[in-house]
Design a protein around this motif. Structure first.
Motif, PDB file in Angstrom:
ATOM      1  N   GLU A 175      50.258 -81.541 -20.677  1.00  0.00           N
ATOM      2  CA  GLU A 175      49.319 -82.339 -19.882  1.00  0.00           C
ATOM      3  C   GLU A 175      49.756 -82.455 -18.419  1.00  0.00           C
ATOM      4  O   GLU A 175      48.965 -82.152 -17.516  1.00  0.00           O
TER       5      GLU A 175
ATOM      6  N   THR B 210      47.703 -80.679 -15.275  1.00  0.00           N
ATOM      7  CA  THR B 210      47.169 -81.581 -14.251  1.00  0.00           C
ATOM      8  C   THR B 210      47.679 -81.195 -12.870  1.00  0.00           C
ATOM      9  O   THR B 210      46.899 -81.010 -11.932  1.00  0.00           O
TER      10      THR B 210
ATOM     11  N   ASN C 103      48.224 -78.494 -28.067  1.00  0.00           N
ATOM     12  CA  ASN C 103      48.018 -79.266 -26.846  1.00  0.00           C
ATOM     13  C   ASN C 103      47.335 -78.442 -25.759  1.00  0.00           C
ATOM     14  O   ASN C 103      46.528 -78.971 -24.996  1.00  0.00           O
TER      15      ASN C 103
ATOM     16  N   GLU D  46      43.535 -78.028 -26.664  1.00  0.00           N
ATOM     17  CA  GLU D  46      42.780 -79.257 -26.393  1.00  0.00           C
ATOM     18  C   GLU D  46      42.410 -79.389 -24.921  1.00  0.00           C
ATOM     19  O   GLU D  46      41.517 -80.148 -24.579  1.00  0.00           O
ATOM     20  N   ARG D  47      43.092 -78.646 -24.057  1.00  0.00           N
ATOM     21  CA  ARG D  47      42.892 -78.796 -22.619  1.00  0.00           C
ATOM     22  C   ARG D  47      42.396 -77.514 -21.930  1.00  0.00           C
ATOM     23  O   ARG D  47      42.409 -77.423 -20.709  1.00  0.00           O
TER      24      ARG D  47
END
Length: 95
Positions: free
Chosen positions: A33, A37, A64, A67-68
């Motif tokens: 994440e 970002t 992960n 999911e992004r």
């Protein structure tokens, strides 16, 4: 005159990008994440593609990332840990 649109010559269906960023990852589930970002913030305003190569992670790294995912992000998953050089080469092959 030099042809600077080499991607279009290779495959006319590929949309040219300004930059391709390849990142090799191994067991980095907790870092996905913040990595995405900050990378997306740094590349804001540019035409880019982000190629993430999972080098055989045994944690939740792949989940992960999935999911992004977005339209600029590709995921390459290697079945086992081949090492950073092989992972980077696999990512470059997907540019």
């Amino acid at each position: 005159m030099e042809d600077t649109n080499w991607q279009s010559r290779r495959n006319p269906e590929i949309i040219p990008v300004q930059i391709s960023v390849v990142i090799a990852l191994f067991n980095e589930a907790d870092n996905i994440e913040p990595l995405l970002t900050r990378t997306r913030e740094a590349l804001q305003g540019m035409d880019y593609e982000l190629i993430l190569v999972d080098d055989g992670s045994t944690d939740a790294t792949v989940r992960n990332i999935r999911e992004r995912l977005d339209e600029r992000t590709k995921l390459v998953v290697l079945r086992k840990n081949y090492g950073q050089s092989t992972a980077m080469a696999a990512g470059i092959d997907h540019c």
